[in-house]
Design a protein around this motif. Structure first.
Motif, PDB file in Angstrom:
ATOM      1  N   LYS A 114       0.829  -1.213   0.000  1.00 54.99           N
ATOM      2  CA  LYS A 114       0.000   0.000   0.000  1.00 54.99           C
ATOM      3  C   LYS A 114       0.858   1.255   0.000  1.00 54.99           C
ATOM      4  CE  LYS A 114      -3.955  -2.186   2.189  1.00 54.99           C
ATOM      5  NZ  LYS A 114      -4.748  -2.339   3.406  1.00 54.99           N
ATOM      6  N   ALA A 115       1.958   1.233   0.735  1.00 55.11           N
ATOM      7  CA  ALA A 115       2.864   2.382   0.767  1.00 55.11           C
ATOM      8  C   ALA A 115       3.448   2.643  -0.611  1.00 55.11           C
ATOM      9  CB  ALA A 115       3.977   2.136   1.778  1.00 55.11           C
ATOM     10  N   LEU A 116       3.872   1.582  -1.270  1.00 54.68           N
ATOM     11  CA  LEU A 116       4.479   1.719  -2.588  1.00 54.68           C
ATOM     12  C   LEU A 116       3.476   2.155  -3.642  1.00 54.68           C
ATOM     13  CD1 LEU A 116       6.553  -1.509  -2.285  1.00 54.68           C
ATOM     14  CD2 LEU A 116       7.402   0.815  -2.157  1.00 54.68           C
ATOM     15  N   ALA A 117       2.276   1.642  -3.545  1.00 57.92           N
ATOM     16  CA  ALA A 117       1.248   1.992  -4.523  1.00 57.92           C
ATOM     17  C   ALA A 117       0.761   3.419  -4.337  1.00 57.92           C
ATOM     18  CB  ALA A 117       0.073   1.021  -4.424  1.00 57.92           C
TER      19      ALA A 117
ATOM     20  N   ASP B  38      -2.572   2.022  -7.479  1.00 61.59           N
ATOM     21  CA  ASP B  38      -3.885   1.642  -6.942  1.00 61.59           C
ATOM     22  C   ASP B  38      -3.715   0.571  -5.881  1.00 61.59           C
ATOM     23  OD1 ASP B  38      -6.473   0.801  -6.435  1.00 61.59           O
ATOM     24  OD2 ASP B  38      -7.009   0.546  -8.541  1.00 61.59           O
ATOM     25  N   ARG B  39      -3.784   0.962  -4.627  1.00 59.72           N
ATOM     26  CA  ARG B  39      -3.530   0.024  -3.537  1.00 59.72           C
ATOM     27  C   ARG B  39      -4.601  -1.045  -3.390  1.00 59.72           C
ATOM     28  NH1 ARG B  39      -4.201   4.563   1.083  1.00 59.72           N
ATOM     29  NH2 ARG B  39      -6.458   4.554   1.066  1.00 59.72           N
ATOM     30  N   SER B  40      -5.710  -0.928  -4.123  1.00 57.18           N
ATOM     31  CA  SER B  40      -6.746  -1.962  -4.059  1.00 57.18           C
ATOM     32  C   SER B  40      -6.250  -3.301  -4.617  1.00 57.18           C
ATOM     33  CB  SER B  40      -8.014  -1.520  -4.783  1.00 57.18           C
ATOM     34  OG  SER B  40      -7.812  -1.486  -6.185  1.00 57.18           O
ATOM     35  N   TYR B  41      -5.165  -3.304  -5.366  1.00 54.93           N
ATOM     36  CA  TYR B  41      -4.579  -4.549  -5.884  1.00 54.93           C
ATOM     37  C   TYR B  41      -3.702  -5.246  -4.849  1.00 54.93           C
ATOM     38  CZ  TYR B  41      -5.992  -3.350 -10.651  1.00 54.93           C
ATOM     39  OH  TYR B  41      -6.712  -3.054 -11.765  1.00 54.93           O
ATOM     40  N   CYS B  42      -3.372  -4.575  -3.760  1.00 50.69           N
ATOM     41  CA  CYS B  42      -2.481  -5.130  -2.731  1.00 50.69           C
ATOM     42  C   CYS B  42      -3.180  -6.271  -1.980  1.00 50.69           C
ATOM     43  CB  CYS B  42      -2.079  -4.060  -1.726  1.00 50.69           C
ATOM     44  SG  CYS B  42      -1.022  -2.768  -2.439  1.00 50.69           S
ATOM     45  N   PRO B  43      -2.379  -7.267  -1.568  1.00 50.75           N
ATOM     46  CA  PRO B  43      -2.940  -8.377  -0.802  1.00 50.75           C
ATOM     47  C   PRO B  43      -3.420  -7.926   0.570  1.00 50.75           C
ATOM     48  CG  PRO B  43      -0.555  -8.626  -1.027  1.00 50.75           C
ATOM     49  CD  PRO B  43      -0.956  -7.426  -1.802  1.00 50.75           C
TER      50      PRO B  43
END
Length: 128
Positions: free
Chosen positions: A37-40, A123-128
């Motif tokens: 999430k931080a990276l996205a 787009d952090r929505s792709y993060c696990p």
């Protein structure tokens, strides 16, 4: 231009956080959700490692490895891996993984997983 620099910078954080946690580059699905999430998003408050903070904040003083410093500074002379060099140079020809190719090119079609897609698409929505 700034968005592409941010994209490459964030890739470094994702890759390095996985390596910093002892996770093989190919198994990026095991990286922390917070680091992804931080990276996205570019928000270091989600980071769970100092390496992630170094790359997201673009402050190599947080870094413990050459790759982290290379990505934080976007300077391939600090890089230890070919993937780091590919990201820092924004040149996928240096990349050994599809993850790197996706980030270096800004093209999510190279991505094999949600972490890569999250970073490329911001787009952090792709993060696990």
């Amino acid at each position: 231009m700034q968005n592409s620099k941010t994209l490459y910078f964030l890739f470094g954080a994702a890759f390095l956080c996985g390596v910093g946690l002892g996770v093989a580059r190919a198994d990026i699905t095991r990286w922390s959700s917070g680091d992804c999430k931080a990276l996205a998003s570019g928000d270091a408050s989600y980071c769970s490692t100092s390496e992630c903070k170094g790359i997201v904040k673009r402050d190599a003083s947080y870094c413990n490895s050459g790759d982290c410093k290379g990505w934080a500074r976007m300077d391939p002379s600090y890089c230890d891996s070919s993937d780091c060099k590919g990201i820092a140079r924004k040149d996928k020809s240096y990349c050994q993984t599809n993850f790197c190719k996706g980030i270096a090119s800004g093209d999510a079609s190279y991505c094999d997983d949600g972490v890569c897609k999250a970073i490329v698409r911001h787009d952090r929505s792709y993060c696990p």
